[in-house]
Every structure is written in structure tokens, then in C-alpha cells.
Write an enzyme that holds these catalytic residues in place. Structure first.
Site, PDB file in Angstrom:
ATOM      1  N   LYS A  16       0.821  -1.213   0.000  1.00 42.94           N
ATOM      2  CA  LYS A  16       0.000   0.000   0.000  1.00 42.94           C
ATOM      3  C   LYS A  16       0.854   1.262   0.000  1.00 42.94           C
ATOM      4  O   LYS A  16       2.012   1.250   0.400  1.00 42.94           O
ATOM      5  CB  LYS A  16      -0.957  -0.021   1.188  1.00 42.94           C
ATOM      6  CG  LYS A  16      -2.064  -1.049   0.950  1.00 42.94           C
ATOM      7  CD  LYS A  16      -3.300  -0.807   1.738  1.00 42.94           C
ATOM      8  CE  LYS A  16      -4.377  -1.793   1.274  1.00 42.94           C
ATOM      9  NZ  LYS A  16      -5.487  -1.880   2.175  1.00 42.94           N
ATOM     10  N   ARG A  40      -3.750  -9.928   4.822  1.00 46.89           N
ATOM     11  CA  ARG A  40      -4.071 -10.012   3.393  1.00 46.89           C
ATOM     12  C   ARG A  40      -2.837  -9.540   2.633  1.00 46.89           C
ATOM     13  O   ARG A  40      -2.472  -8.367   2.725  1.00 46.89           O
ATOM     14  CB  ARG A  40      -5.288  -9.119   3.118  1.00 46.89           C
ATOM     15  CG  ARG A  40      -5.796  -9.163   1.695  1.00 46.89           C
ATOM     16  CD  ARG A  40      -7.036  -8.269   1.556  1.00 46.89           C
ATOM     17  NE  ARG A  40      -7.554  -8.322   0.199  1.00 46.89           N
ATOM     18  CZ  ARG A  40      -7.088  -7.595  -0.808  1.00 46.89           C
ATOM     19  NH1 ARG A  40      -6.104  -6.739  -0.621  1.00 46.89           N
ATOM     20  NH2 ARG A  40      -7.615  -7.722  -2.019  1.00 46.89           N
TER      21      ARG A  40
HETATM   22  C1  9MG Z   1     -10.000  -5.594  -1.240  1.00 51.27           C
HETATM   23  N1  9MG Z   1      -9.063  -4.972  -0.326  1.00 51.27           N
HETATM   24  C2  9MG Z   1      -8.064  -4.117  -0.644  1.00 51.27           C
HETATM   25  N2  9MG Z   1      -7.419  -3.731   0.469  1.00 51.27           N
HETATM   26  C3  9MG Z   1      -8.026  -4.363   1.500  1.00 51.27           C
HETATM   27  C4  9MG Z   1      -7.832  -4.380   2.877  1.00 51.27           C
HETATM   28  O1  9MG Z   1      -6.901  -3.625   3.462  1.00 51.27           O
HETATM   29  N3  9MG Z   1      -8.635  -5.146   3.642  1.00 51.27           N
HETATM   30  C5  9MG Z   1      -9.616  -5.894   3.081  1.00 51.27           C
HETATM   31  N4  9MG Z   1     -10.392  -6.633   3.901  1.00 51.27           N
HETATM   32  N5  9MG Z   1      -9.855  -5.910   1.758  1.00 51.27           N
HETATM   33  C6  9MG Z   1      -9.064  -5.165   1.001  1.00 51.27           C
END
Ligand code: 9MG
Length: 260
Positions: free
Chosen positions: A203, A237
Site C-alpha cells: 500500500k 491479506r
Molecule cells: C479488497 N481490499 C483491498 N485492500 C483491502 C484491505 O486492506 N482489507 C480488506 N479486507 N480488503 C481489502
């Protein structure tokens, strides 16, 4: 949770896995690397991303769900759309990952009528405008209050607590200061009584801190995932499953955590 984007404009893999076959192969690779869950998404949620229709999103994700169903890991559908949730659940998805926390009409009922898990995420604004002027008085308390209310809404709709995961939504309507405050405050999200998911992989907050382009953020992403787990995240994730698991193995060995 390994990320499988089936979008032409995903911010961090440049739409590399756009065709269904490529996305399936990528998902199989992430399973091989040790992912427990694959998060399959057909609509980009990166800042500025344009929405796609139900039909286009379904055409992207359904073949991938189908192709990965026998992979023996849980399959999560990353969608905000009720119609996509319903179709994905009918196709065998095990989890709904909704960056809109089931606020779309019919979304609570769609999940309640199934027996799958759901991730309720916080965001401020919509992907098209969310980074323009994010505003909070106390970002940790406001995000927690939102998630508490969404857990309550989900429970009232018939979704038991043991099916719910929450996520503060790093980068979704948050500037760098907000994201860092949320990261510091992660341990306090355990007050909400359900497992915490953290998504930090590649990110822009990592790029801003370490001055990295998107394709240079693997090490920073691994560090962020490890730190998130140390601060209480039960699911991370990530794009880089093997690198993350290698790093977590060291932490587990030293901290003496169990395998799960
Ligand atoms: C789809 N998506 C993109 N970034 C995300 C994040 O930080 N958390 C979750 N749950 N989905 C995400």
C-alpha cells in the site's frame, strides 16, 4: 490470505493476473506458497478506481472461483455487490470480504442466509474520492465505533459472531497520519471481540514511509504484516505469501506461538 486480483487495473500488480487462467495459476501458486485463504476480486478498490458492472465483475470472478474450488483452501470473494456475493456463494465461496462492511441493500441478508465468514472493513468515502480529504477527530475511536456498529448490524441480521472478522481498512479514506495511528492502535481492536484482519500489502502508506515505488514494496510489506500479527491481527491479506510466511515463522519460533 493471498490476494488474487482479476482486474485490468489493480494498483499493485498492474493487472498482471487479469485473465481467468492467469488468475487461477496465480492462486495455485499462492496455495503452494502456503496461503490458507485466497481473496478473489474482480473490481479494483484502489484510490480513483472506476466501478464495474455486476455482470463484468461476475464474468471475471466466477471462472476463477470455479478453477480454484478444488484447491483445498478457503476462497474469499472480495466484493461490495450483493448480486456478486450471492452468485459467488452459490459457486462455493467460503467467505465474503466486503470493503463496504455489508452496507449495500440486501448484503446483510445475502450473507446471513449462508453459513460463510465475512470480513467487515472500514472505509471513509468511495474509491473514486476517498483520498481527497479524509477527516477524523480520533481515527482509532471512530473506526472502532463504525466496526462495532457493523458487527451489531450483522449479528442482528443473523450472522453469528464466530463468522465475523473485522478490518480497519488501511488506506481507505485515511492519510499517512491516520494509517500510522491505526497501526499503533491495532491492539485495541481486540476489544471488539472478533478476529482482526489487516491489509497493508504494497500500500501507498508503505511507499510514503520508505520512499518506494509500488513494485519495490515487498520488504516493507513483509515488515508491516509481521508487525500487524504482533499487534493482534489473525489474518494478513498479502500479495507475497511465501515471503510473509518465512518472516512469520521466525517470529513464531522466537515468540513461541502455536502453528495457528
Ligand atoms: C479488497 N481490499 C483491498 N485492500 C483491502 C484491505 O486492506 N482489507 C480488506 N479486507 N480488503 C481489502
Amino acid at each position: 490470505m493471498g490476494i488474487v486480483n482479476v482486474t485490468p487495473d489493480s494498483f499493485s500488480d498492474g493487472g498482471q493476473f487479469y485473465s481467468a487462467q492467469q488468475a487461477i495459476e496465480h492462486g495455485l501458486q499462492l496455495i503452494h506458497e502456503g496461503a490458507d485463504i485466497l481473496d478473489i476480486g474482480g473490481e479494483s478498490t484502489r484510490p480513483g478506481a472506476a466501478p464495474v458492472s455486476d455482470e463484468d465483475e461476475l464474468a471475471r470472478v466466477l471462472p476463477v472461483l470455479e478453477g480454484l474450488r478444488e484447491g483445498r483452501v478457503a476462497l474469499s470473494i472480495d466484493t461490495q455487490k450483493t448480486a456478486v456475493m450471492r452468485a459467488a456463494l452459490a459457486a462455493g465461496a467460503d467467505m465474503v470480504n466486503d470493503v463496504n462492511a455489508l452496507q449495500a441493500p440486501g448484503a446483510l441478508a445475502a450473507v446471513a442466509q449462508s453459513n460463510v465468514a465475512v470480513c467487515l472493513m472500514h472505509k471513509q468515502g468511495e474509491p473514486q474520492n476517498m483520498q481527497q480529504l479524509p477527516l477524523y477527530h480520533d481515527v482509532v475511536e471512530e473506526v472502532k465505533a463504525f466496526l462495532r456498529a457493523r458487527i451489531e448490524a450483522a449479528r442482528t441480521a443473523g450472522i453469528a459472531s464466530n463468522r465475523i472478522v473485522i478490518d480497519p481498512g488501511f488506506g481507505f479514506g485515511k492519510n499517512l497520519e491516520h494509517n500510522v495511528a491505526l497501526f499503533r492502535g491495532l491492539p485495541s481492536f481486540q476489544d471488539l471481540g472478533v478476529p482482526l484482519l489487516a491489509g497493508l500489502s504494497r500500500k501507498s502508506m508503505l511507499g510514503k514511509i520508505a520512499h518506494l515505488e509500488v513494485n519495490e514494496r515487498i520488504h516493507a510489506s513483509v515488515a508491516a504484516a509481521v508487525l500487524a500479527v504482533m499487534k493482534g491481527a489473525k489474518i494478513v491479506r498479502v500479495h507475497d505469501v511465501k515471503a510473509t510466511l518465512d518472516a512469520l515463522a521466525i517470529v513464531n519460533a522466537v515468540e513461541g506461538w502455536s502453528d495457528d
